[in-house]
Motif scaffolding. Structure first.
Motif: not given
Length: 186
Positions: A59, A98, A102
């Protein structure tokens, strides 16, 4: 030369590969079979921490890539003799996508010519806030102009913004990932 379809958009991809943990799992399983059942518990705890840290890392890598690509795009694109007038649509459309688990991300500019035209009309009407594009167009014939900007098209020169941003961000991610894993497994 790539065409301007969704599949051919310039992308920057980052992923975390946890396959090395399979060897550690095998070692832990062997230790458990040899009378150390706590080895599997320890492995499972460490693997869960590593996986959680990896998702956060992906992320953060995506956010860094979006920021860097937007910065390069705003500095470079539209300043040539191509006649392209920036609306901010391309810059605002640089979006992370994504994977379900993840552990992978693909950062891609999703602006279409239709989005830019809408933005030009809104700008001419005095609208200050232009809607950001963060999903692929539902129109199968959409013209994703980020491809033409990145790779050039016709007389329009190449004005790459995804490749240089990806290279810059990737240059420091290996060390950062190593540090992330060390912290996660302490």
């Amino acid at each position: 030369m790539p065409n301007d379809s969704y599949e051919n958009l310039p992308r920057v991809n980052f992923s975390v590969n946890t396959s090395d943990f399979e060897r550690a799992r095998a070692v832990a399983q062997n230790l458990a079979r040899m009378g150390m059942p706590e080895a599997m518990d320890e492995f499972n705890r460490e693997y869960a921490r590593a996986k959680a840290a990896s998702k956060i890392f992906i992320r953060n890598a995506a956010a860094e890539e979006v920021d860097e690509a937007q910065k390069i795009e705003s500095q470079k694109v539209g300043h040539s003799k191509s006649g392209y007038v920036p609306t901010g649509t391309l810059q605002g459309s640089i979006t992370p996508q994504f994977s379900e688990d993840g552990m992978k991300v693909s950062v891609v500019p999703l602006a279409t010519a239709e989005d830019a035209e809408k933005a030009r009309k809104q700008i001419s009407q005095g609208v200050k806030k232009i809607r950001k594009v963060n999903k692929p167009s539902k129109n199968e014939d959409a013209y994703y102009y980020g491809t033409a900007v990145e790779f050039g098209k016709g007389r329009n020169p190449k004005e790459p913004f995804m490749k240089p941003s990806g290279e810059k961000v990737a240059a420091h991610l290996d060390k950062k990932f190593e540090d992330t894993m060390r912290q996660a497994l302490e």
